[in-house]
Design a protein around this motif. Structure first.
Motif, mmCIF file in Angstrom:
data_model
loop_
_atom_site.group_PDB
_atom_site.id
_atom_site.type_symbol
_atom_site.label_atom_id
_atom_site.label_comp_id
_atom_site.label_asym_id
_atom_site.label_seq_id
_atom_site.Cartn_x
_atom_site.Cartn_y
_atom_site.Cartn_z
ATOM 1 N N LYS A 3 0.834 -1.198 0.000
ATOM 2 C CA LYS A 3 0.000 0.000 0.000
ATOM 3 C C LYS A 3 0.871 1.251 0.000
ATOM 4 O O LYS A 3 1.821 1.357 0.786
ATOM 5 N N LEU A 5 1.071 5.601 -0.109
ATOM 6 C CA LEU A 5 0.427 6.896 0.093
ATOM 7 C C LEU A 5 1.069 7.927 -0.832
ATOM 8 O O LEU A 5 2.299 8.069 -0.846
ATOM 9 N N ASP A 26 -3.408 5.228 -2.064
ATOM 10 C CA ASP A 26 -4.288 6.283 -1.555
ATOM 11 C C ASP A 26 -3.742 7.617 -2.047
ATOM 12 O O ASP A 26 -2.606 7.997 -1.701
#
Length: 527
Positions: A3, A5, A26
């Motif tokens: 993941k 950012l 994200d």
């Protein structure tokens, strides 16, 4: 699924690259400005993609419990605490070549605007004046452009300037004669560039060696009527000295995209009509911003999905199996390179790296990259183990590696030789049982010295009294000696003293040491 950012503004295409590579992402482009919120959420991410707005401090890194990689879309990483990231085992990447064309074009644009006084003429005309006779410009055709720093960006500037039918001369310690011929530029020393150039443009990083490279003394050597362009880094030009030279008319004009203090909201230079100022726009084009965004997305994705490391600033390309044995030798190679690089004062044409004994059987590529990094870092602050081989190639440096079985007294050692237009200088080292790097030979003179943070290197005539004079002088200067290491070639010949000290030497300290009887060279070394 890893993941990532994205805490600054990146293109939607870059975000899609993460998704296409199987990385969850994200996209929160304003989060980087909210320090508290960033601290709150950073622990859930494996990767962080940023520009300049996000400040990745030691506190942020400490909170990033899962973070494996930070990718900066651009070259500057002033907003990342790299030592803290390294200590935490976080890879820090940048995109060093994505802004090159854009920055080079900005320099050329400023040069043309400066030659024809375009901003001032525009303001005058908008004010309802028609001062045709006031704005008498100069042609750039057949003028001499002096480029300080002929690396990736500088070489693009040279190419564009040659297309404008300018005569291009360049000062760059790492630019070989062959590379200069390929680029179509004339390689010169700095003093010659200063006296010959009609226009001077700077394309070097800000380091201790390049700080105020255009000092008051240097500006005084320039041709009367010279025009100066700086799109590289603030601090390369002494702004106070430039102001005085512009006021006196010695410098006809200056175009500045960078300043010592940024954002630059006020400066005496802003009051002068013959100065063009822009707010650090070197990388500000749609194409450049898109390029670096896509590149950083590809790099982060590759590392998280396959372990591939590209443009890393703090980690070599070493497999997990190799790391325990190889890492001490990589550190030694970089230290030897730094030793030689800090002592070299003339242009480097080649580097030879010899591996003897057990070390020759290891993966030597990371060691070669580390050695090149060490050699070039004193002048090129942004160089790293990934970019060093490419930069050496761009500057035409011939890199030779030699591997052989043990022949001498040491089970393993590395010897690095820097080849310049005037001489060859070699330094050799090994790893002792405690894992610490040691110098075992300098310029053919055998000696043994541990490399420490702050050192003094002195070459002198081997005559009685020198050691006493040197020790007394350092005592008088308030400098404490931690270790004193000596070596000599022959009785009465050249000798070397390599001292570890507490604290740092000033330029005045070095001048005092260099003035001692019999001293041929005195250098401060930092590791």
């Amino acid at each position: 699924m890893p993941k990532v950012l994205v805490s600054d503004k990146l293109s939607k295409t870059a975000v899609q690259i993460f998704k296409d590579n199987g990385v969850e992402v994200d996209y929160l482009p304003d989060l980087g400005k909210d320090k508290e919120k960033l601290l709150e959420v950073i622990g859930q991410y494996d990767g962080l993609a940023i520009r300049s707005a996000t400040k990745v401090t030691e506190k942020v890194i400490a909170a990033a419990t899962n973070l494996k990689v930070i990718g900066r879309a651009g070259i500057g990483v002033d907003n990342v605490d790299i030592p803290a990231a390294t200590k935490k085992g976080v890879i820090v990447m940048n995109t060093p070549f994505g802004n090159s064309i854009t920055t080079a074009e900005h320099a050329i644009s400023l040069m043309m605007a400066l030659a024809r006084q375009l901003p001032e003429a525009d303001a005058s005309t908008r004010a309802g004046k028609w001062e045709k006779n006031r704005f008498m410009g100069v042609e750039v055709t057949n003028k001499v452009l002096g480029i300080i720093g002929c690396g990736n960006i500088g070489s693009i500037v040279a190419d564009r300037a040659l297309g404008l039918r300018m005569k291009v001369i360049a000062f760059d310690p790492f630019l070989s004669a062959d590379r200069a011929v390929t680029l179509g530029v004339e390689k010169v020393e700095l003093d010659e560039l200063l006296t010959r150039a009609d226009f001077i443009t700077l394309h070097v990083p800000l380091t201790e060696q390049t700080k105020n490279v255009l000092s008051a003394e240097a500006i005084a050597k320039t041709k009367k009527g010279v025009r100066i362009i700086n799109c590289a880094r603030g601090g390369l030009v002494d702004e106070a000295a430039l102001y005085d030279a512009l006021k006196s008319g010695h410098v006809a004009g200056a175009a500045l995209d960078v300043f010592l203090e940024e954002p630059a909201t006020e400066s005496p230079l802003f009051t002068l009509e013959n100065v063009i100022c822009t707010p650090h726009l070197g990388a500000s084009t749609t194409e450049a911003q898109e390029n670096v965004a896509l590149q950083v997305a590809e790099q982060i994705s590759a590392y998280l999905m396959t372990g591939e490391i590209t443009n890393a600033l703090n980690f070599p390309s070493i497999s997990a199996e190799e790391a325990p044995r190889l890492t001490p030798w990589v550190k030694l190679a970089e230290a030897l390179g730094s030793f030689a690089g800090q002592l070299t004062e003339t242009s480097i044409t080649g580097i030879r790296i010899e591996f003897e004994g057990a070390v020759a059987a290891l993966n030597t590529k990371p060691m070669v990259a580390a050695a090149l990094t060490g050699v070039m870092k004193p002048l090129l602050a942004d160089v790293n183990m990934v970019s060093a081989p490419q930069i050496a190639k761009e500057r035409g440096m011939q890199v030779e590696t030699v591997t052989r079985e043990q022949q001498g007294a040491y089970e393993s050692y590395i010897r690095l030789t820097v080849i310049t237009e005037r001489q060859e200088r070699a330094v050799a080292g090994t790893i002792f049982a405690n894992g610490k790097p040691r110098v075992i030979q300098v310029k053919g003179i055998n000696m043994e010295a541990e490399l420490t943070g702050s050192m003094i290197y002195v070459t002198n005539e081997d005559k009685p009294g020198h050691i006493g004079r040197l020790g007394t002088t350092l005592g008088d200067l308030g400098i404490n000696i931690a270790n004193f290491n000596l070596g000599r070639a022959d009785v009465g010949g050249d000798a070397i003293a390599l001292l570890s000290i507490d604290g740092n030497l000033t330029d005045d300290h070095l001048k005092t040491i260099a003035a001692l009887p019999g001293v041929k060279q005195a250098k401060a070394l930092r590791f």
